[in-house]
Design a protein around this motif. Structure first.
Motif, mmCIF file in Angstrom:
data_model
loop_
_atom_site.group_PDB
_atom_site.id
_atom_site.type_symbol
_atom_site.label_atom_id
_atom_site.label_comp_id
_atom_site.label_asym_id
_atom_site.label_seq_id
_atom_site.Cartn_x
_atom_site.Cartn_y
_atom_site.Cartn_z
ATOM 1 N N ALA A 102 1.170 2.283 -11.593
ATOM 2 C CA ALA A 102 1.654 2.086 -10.012
ATOM 3 C C ALA A 102 0.981 0.670 -9.634
ATOM 4 O O ALA A 102 1.834 -0.175 -8.949
ATOM 5 N N ALA A 103 -0.256 0.457 -10.028
ATOM 6 C CA ALA A 103 -0.777 -0.827 -9.763
ATOM 7 C C ALA A 103 0.005 -2.103 -10.317
ATOM 8 O O ALA A 103 0.193 -3.167 -9.646
ATOM 9 N N LEU A 104 0.304 -1.902 -11.606
ATOM 10 C CA LEU A 104 1.105 -2.889 -12.358
ATOM 11 C C LEU A 104 2.548 -3.084 -11.604
ATOM 12 O O LEU A 104 2.759 -4.406 -11.364
ATOM 13 N N GLN A 105 3.010 -2.069 -11.195
ATOM 14 C CA GLN A 105 4.097 -1.988 -10.588
ATOM 15 C C GLN A 105 4.319 -2.573 -9.112
ATOM 16 O O GLN A 105 5.396 -3.296 -8.858
ATOM 17 N N CYS A 106 3.121 -2.736 -8.570
ATOM 18 C CA CYS A 106 2.989 -3.104 -7.231
ATOM 19 C C CYS A 106 2.446 -4.684 -7.377
ATOM 20 O O CYS A 106 2.224 -5.287 -6.430
ATOM 21 N N ALA A 107 2.128 -5.120 -8.592
ATOM 22 C CA ALA A 107 1.540 -6.297 -8.790
ATOM 23 C C ALA A 107 0.151 -6.454 -8.018
ATOM 24 O O ALA A 107 -0.208 -7.540 -7.485
ATOM 25 N N ARG A 148 0.889 -1.178 0.112
ATOM 26 C CA ARG A 148 0.081 -0.129 -0.027
ATOM 27 C C ARG A 148 0.858 1.255 -0.006
ATOM 28 O O ARG A 148 0.682 2.308 -0.767
ATOM 29 N N ASP A 149 2.003 1.209 0.863
ATOM 30 C CA ASP A 149 2.866 2.341 0.799
ATOM 31 C C ASP A 149 3.504 2.761 -0.463
ATOM 32 O O ASP A 149 3.638 3.846 -0.709
ATOM 33 N N ARG A 150 3.949 1.559 -1.095
ATOM 34 C CA ARG A 150 4.592 1.903 -2.249
ATOM 35 C C ARG A 150 3.847 2.125 -3.329
ATOM 36 O O ARG A 150 4.049 2.989 -4.154
ATOM 37 N N LEU A 151 2.417 1.807 -3.310
ATOM 38 C CA LEU A 151 1.461 2.325 -4.429
ATOM 39 C C LEU A 151 1.281 3.690 -4.100
ATOM 40 O O LEU A 151 1.387 4.588 -4.982
ATOM 41 N N ARG A 152 1.094 4.333 -2.873
ATOM 42 C CA ARG A 152 0.794 5.704 -2.566
ATOM 43 C C ARG A 152 2.104 6.393 -2.929
ATOM 44 O O ARG A 152 1.652 7.550 -3.686
ATOM 45 N N ARG A 153 3.486 5.820 -2.571
ATOM 46 C CA ARG A 153 4.593 6.618 -3.032
ATOM 47 C C ARG A 153 4.755 6.823 -4.531
ATOM 48 O O ARG A 153 4.971 7.980 -5.077
ATOM 49 N N TRP A 157 -4.628 11.300 -1.697
ATOM 50 C CA TRP A 157 -3.703 11.256 -2.587
ATOM 51 C C TRP A 157 -3.640 12.182 -3.718
ATOM 52 O O TRP A 157 -2.372 12.451 -4.091
ATOM 53 N N ASP A 158 -4.880 12.442 -4.256
ATOM 54 C CA ASP A 158 -4.570 13.604 -5.306
ATOM 55 C C ASP A 158 -4.180 15.027 -4.924
ATOM 56 O O ASP A 158 -3.373 15.645 -5.509
ATOM 57 N N LYS A 159 -4.708 15.499 -3.626
ATOM 58 C CA LYS A 159 -4.252 16.748 -3.233
ATOM 59 C C LYS A 159 -2.712 16.716 -2.750
ATOM 60 O O LYS A 159 -2.077 17.525 -3.309
ATOM 61 N N LEU A 160 -2.335 15.819 -2.324
ATOM 62 C CA LEU A 160 -0.798 15.375 -1.967
ATOM 63 C C LEU A 160 -0.109 15.473 -3.365
ATOM 64 O O LEU A 160 1.000 16.037 -3.241
ATOM 65 N N ARG A 161 -0.547 14.726 -4.330
ATOM 66 C CA ARG A 161 0.148 14.452 -5.399
ATOM 67 C C ARG A 161 0.300 16.148 -6.361
ATOM 68 O O ARG A 161 1.578 16.499 -6.625
ATOM 69 N N ALA A 162 -0.666 16.803 -6.220
ATOM 70 C CA ALA A 162 -0.676 18.123 -6.622
ATOM 71 C C ALA A 162 0.143 19.054 -5.836
ATOM 72 O O ALA A 162 0.933 19.853 -6.409
ATOM 73 N N ALA A 163 0.188 18.963 -4.611
ATOM 74 C CA ALA A 163 1.017 19.516 -3.501
ATOM 75 C C ALA A 163 2.453 19.498 -3.932
ATOM 76 O O ALA A 163 3.227 20.547 -3.835
ATOM 77 N N HIS A 164 2.671 18.089 -3.854
ATOM 78 C CA HIS A 164 3.886 17.815 -4.113
ATOM 79 C C HIS A 164 4.592 18.372 -5.404
ATOM 80 O O HIS A 164 5.731 18.665 -5.658
ATOM 81 N N LEU A 165 3.764 18.166 -6.325
ATOM 82 C CA LEU A 165 4.233 18.667 -7.719
ATOM 83 C C LEU A 165 4.439 20.271 -7.674
ATOM 84 O O LEU A 165 5.384 20.614 -8.198
ATOM 85 N N LEU A 166 3.431 21.032 -6.983
ATOM 86 C CA LEU A 166 3.530 22.607 -7.000
ATOM 87 C C LEU A 166 4.838 22.851 -6.226
ATOM 88 O O LEU A 166 5.746 23.769 -6.446
ATOM 89 N N ALA A 167 5.075 22.116 -4.977
ATOM 90 C CA ALA A 167 6.315 22.301 -4.355
ATOM 91 C C ALA A 167 7.651 21.912 -5.067
ATOM 92 O O ALA A 167 8.475 22.719 -4.718
ATOM 93 N N GLY A 168 7.673 20.973 -5.671
ATOM 94 C CA GLY A 168 8.852 20.508 -6.381
ATOM 95 C C GLY A 168 9.346 21.294 -7.547
ATOM 96 O O GLY A 168 10.405 21.586 -7.807
#
Length: 166
Positions: free
Chosen positions: A25-30, A8-13, A50-61
């Protein structure tokens, strides 16, 4: 099959931090796509969006330019998937294909218009796609018998536009 917290953590990351689509990501996590979607939904129910975190990470980075590019890239992925589906299904009548293509071109124009203020380099591509959209409408209304030929030419021409305009 039960999957551990590590999966689960790997999928989220992969999805949030590495910006990989949930499907890949699902394929990579089998795991199955439905399991990945369920985990994402369960996390949201617990307040982990996850979507908000993804957007925030993208903006911050990478800043707003990267967000606009990511949105445009995401749309292009969907655009290509739709084109592949249209080409793979010979049972769709040519008139319907032209209608779908016109709708797709309209969506593209709206996506590009939203990013133009941030990404001026998309302006030329937007103009090119607008011309393609207008041509699709013109063919649909005045020359429906040529719709199949238009569909056959449009995909390689779209690739050429992407190559020329980026």
């Amino acid at each position: 099959m039960a999957h551990g917290q590590d999966t689960r953590d790997r999928l989220r990351r992969l999805y949030v931090l590495e910006r990989i689509s949930l499907e890949i990501a699902a394929l990579q996590c089998a795991i199955s796509q439905s399991t990945a979607s369920r985990w994402k939904r369960e996390a949201l129910d617990k307040g982990d969006d996850w979507d908000k975190l993804r957007a925030a990470h993208l903006l911050a980075g990478d800043g707003i330019e990267a967000v606009a590019r990511a949105a445009l890239a995401g749309f292009m992925t969907q655009y290509q998937a739709t084109m592949d589906a249209l080409n793979a299904n010979p049972d769709i009548p040519p008139e319907k294909k032209v209608q779908i293509l016109a709708s797709l071109a309209d969506s593209f124009n709206k996506t590009v218009a939203a990013s133009k203020r941030v990404l001026p380099e998309t302006s030329q591509l937007a103009t090119a796609m607008e011309v393609v959209q207008k041509l699709a409408g013109f063919i649909r209304e005045r020359y429906p018998k040529h719709a199949q030929a238009f569909v056959e030419v449009l995909e390689p021409f779209g690739e050429e536009l992407a190559r020329v305009y980026g």
